[in-house]
Design a protein around this motif. Structure first.
Motif, PDB file in Angstrom:
ATOM      1  N   LEU A 144      33.702  43.667  34.772  1.00  0.00           N
ATOM      2  CA  LEU A 144      33.624  42.258  35.138  1.00  0.00           C
ATOM      3  C   LEU A 144      34.965  41.598  34.895  1.00  0.00           C
ATOM      4  O   LEU A 144      35.737  42.008  34.036  1.00  0.00           O
ATOM      5  CB  LEU A 144      32.502  41.562  34.376  1.00  0.00           C
ATOM      6  CG  LEU A 144      32.446  41.687  32.856  1.00  0.00           C
ATOM      7  CD1 LEU A 144      33.343  40.664  32.185  1.00  0.00           C
ATOM      8  CD2 LEU A 144      31.017  41.491  32.398  1.00  0.00           C
ATOM      9  N   ARG A 145      35.242  40.594  35.717  1.00  0.00           N
ATOM     10  CA  ARG A 145      36.505  39.857  35.559  1.00  0.00           C
ATOM     11  C   ARG A 145      36.249  38.631  34.681  1.00  0.00           C
ATOM     12  O   ARG A 145      35.438  37.772  35.019  1.00  0.00           O
ATOM     13  CB  ARG A 145      37.072  39.427  36.906  1.00  0.00           C
ATOM     14  CG  ARG A 145      38.459  38.814  36.765  1.00  0.00           C
ATOM     15  CD  ARG A 145      39.202  38.703  38.073  1.00  0.00           C
ATOM     16  NE  ARG A 145      39.270  39.934  38.835  1.00  0.00           N
ATOM     17  CZ  ARG A 145      40.095  40.955  38.602  1.00  0.00           C
ATOM     18  NH1 ARG A 145      40.923  40.915  37.575  1.00  0.00           N
ATOM     19  NH2 ARG A 145      40.078  42.015  39.385  1.00  0.00           N
TER      20      ARG A 145
ATOM     21  N   GLY B 155      41.036  36.417  33.462  1.00  0.00           N
ATOM     22  CA  GLY B 155      41.553  37.056  34.665  1.00  0.00           C
ATOM     23  C   GLY B 155      41.594  38.570  34.594  1.00  0.00           C
ATOM     24  O   GLY B 155      41.817  39.231  35.594  1.00  0.00           O
ATOM     25  N   GLN B 156      41.393  39.134  33.411  1.00  0.00           N
ATOM     26  CA  GLN B 156      41.442  40.589  33.265  1.00  0.00           C
ATOM     27  C   GLN B 156      40.045  41.201  33.410  1.00  0.00           C
ATOM     28  O   GLN B 156      39.030  40.531  33.189  1.00  0.00           O
ATOM     29  CB  GLN B 156      42.034  40.977  31.911  1.00  0.00           C
ATOM     30  CG  GLN B 156      43.504  40.624  31.782  1.00  0.00           C
ATOM     31  CD  GLN B 156      44.067  41.111  30.458  1.00  0.00           C
ATOM     32  OE1 GLN B 156      43.584  40.736  29.400  1.00  0.00           O
ATOM     33  NE2 GLN B 156      45.101  41.940  30.532  1.00  0.00           N
ATOM     34  N   LEU B 157      40.034  42.482  33.759  1.00  0.00           N
ATOM     35  CA  LEU B 157      38.784  43.222  33.865  1.00  0.00           C
ATOM     36  C   LEU B 157      38.386  43.790  32.519  1.00  0.00           C
ATOM     37  O   LEU B 157      39.231  44.273  31.760  1.00  0.00           O
ATOM     38  CB  LEU B 157      38.924  44.375  34.866  1.00  0.00           C
ATOM     39  CG  LEU B 157      39.038  43.984  36.326  1.00  0.00           C
ATOM     40  CD1 LEU B 157      39.375  45.204  37.179  1.00  0.00           C
ATOM     41  CD2 LEU B 157      37.748  43.335  36.816  1.00  0.00           C
ATOM     42  N   SER B 158      37.100  43.735  32.229  1.00  0.00           N
ATOM     43  CA  SER B 158      36.557  44.312  31.015  1.00  0.00           C
ATOM     44  C   SER B 158      35.168  44.846  31.316  1.00  0.00           C
ATOM     45  O   SER B 158      34.725  44.837  32.469  1.00  0.00           O
ATOM     46  CB  SER B 158      36.511  43.270  29.891  1.00  0.00           C
ATOM     47  OG  SER B 158      36.201  43.898  28.658  1.00  0.00           O
TER      48      SER B 158
ATOM     49  N   LEU C 223      42.125  53.491  36.883  1.00  0.00           N
ATOM     50  CA  LEU C 223      41.843  52.105  36.516  1.00  0.00           C
ATOM     51  C   LEU C 223      42.864  51.145  37.118  1.00  0.00           C
ATOM     52  O   LEU C 223      44.061  51.451  37.157  1.00  0.00           O
ATOM     53  CB  LEU C 223      41.862  51.949  34.997  1.00  0.00           C
ATOM     54  CG  LEU C 223      40.721  52.607  34.236  1.00  0.00           C
ATOM     55  CD1 LEU C 223      40.977  52.532  32.734  1.00  0.00           C
ATOM     56  CD2 LEU C 223      39.396  51.971  34.589  1.00  0.00           C
ATOM     57  N   PRO C 224      42.412  49.974  37.559  1.00  0.00           N
ATOM     58  CA  PRO C 224      43.362  48.950  38.010  1.00  0.00           C
ATOM     59  C   PRO C 224      44.274  48.537  36.850  1.00  0.00           C
ATOM     60  O   PRO C 224      43.926  48.707  35.671  1.00  0.00           O
ATOM     61  CB  PRO C 224      42.451  47.784  38.422  1.00  0.00           C
ATOM     62  CG  PRO C 224      41.086  48.361  38.581  1.00  0.00           C
ATOM     63  CD  PRO C 224      41.022  49.554  37.672  1.00  0.00           C
ATOM     64  N   GLY C 225      45.398  47.973  37.159  1.00  0.00           N
ATOM     65  CA  GLY C 225      46.371  47.592  36.141  1.00  0.00           C
ATOM     66  C   GLY C 225      45.989  46.381  35.323  1.00  0.00           C
ATOM     67  O   GLY C 225      46.626  46.100  34.309  1.00  0.00           O
ATOM     68  N   ASP C 226      44.937  45.660  35.730  1.00  0.00           N
ATOM     69  CA  ASP C 226      44.578  44.434  35.010  1.00  0.00           C
ATOM     70  C   ASP C 226      43.347  44.597  34.117  1.00  0.00           C
ATOM     71  O   ASP C 226      42.681  43.620  33.789  1.00  0.00           O
ATOM     72  CB  ASP C 226      44.386  43.276  35.985  1.00  0.00           C
ATOM     73  CG  ASP C 226      43.315  43.524  37.022  1.00  0.00           C
ATOM     74  OD1 ASP C 226      42.818  44.667  37.138  1.00  0.00           O
ATOM     75  OD2 ASP C 226      42.953  42.562  37.734  1.00  0.00           O
TER      76      ASP C 226
END
Length: 148
Positions: free
Chosen positions: A25-26, A35-38, A122-125
């Motif tokens: 989830l963002r 704004g980051q994914l977790s 994994l995406p960078g964020d």
């Protein structure tokens, strides 16, 4: 003079897995990692065991139901404080390969979207320690020390 026992906060994380994908989830509407994914996650409440806390967080954050037997502890992370105002943390990462309900944004004031990602790409964020945890789980590790 006796000292009080050391105490630290505990957070639980749910890794909802479908095949090679996990639900993230963002984060939004918060000052922590906005704004980051977790992963769906949260702090344990007093008088609540780790699995009960995880099941509560999954209901609140992504609207799914699971049973205690659906939850497999995959990794323990002991993290150092991130700054002088922070505390050490114990993070418990659980994998779930079955649950009931379709994941939805359950707390739109704290989450802007749900996305399925591959832990191998994994995406960078992604929140840094969450990315490290997912990679450690992929390697079969059971303990990760972060920030020490």
């Amino acid at each position: 003079m006796p000292h009080d026992r050391f105490r630290l906060p505990v957070a639980v994380y749910g890794i909802l897995r479908v095949g090679e994908q996990v639900l993230m989830l963002r984060r939004a509407g918060t000052t922590f990692r906005a704004g980051q994914l977790s992963l769906p996650a949260g702090h344990l409440e007093g008088g609540e065991d780790a699995v009960a806390g995880l099941l509560r967080e999954l209901r609140e954050e992504v609207g799914v139901e699971a049973t205690p037997t659906d939850c497999r502890l995959a990794l323990v992370v002991h993290s150092a404080p991130e700054d002088e105002d922070d505390l050490e943390y114990l993070h418990l990462f659980f994998v779930l390969e079955q649950w009931s309900g379709e994941p939805v944004v359950g707390e739109p004031d704290k989450c802007s979207e749900l996305v399925w990602v591959s832990p191998a790409a994994l995406p960078g964020d992604v929140v840094d320690y969450v990315a490290e945890a997912l990679q450690a789980i992929e390697r079969g590790e059971s303990l990760l020390l972060h920030g020490w």
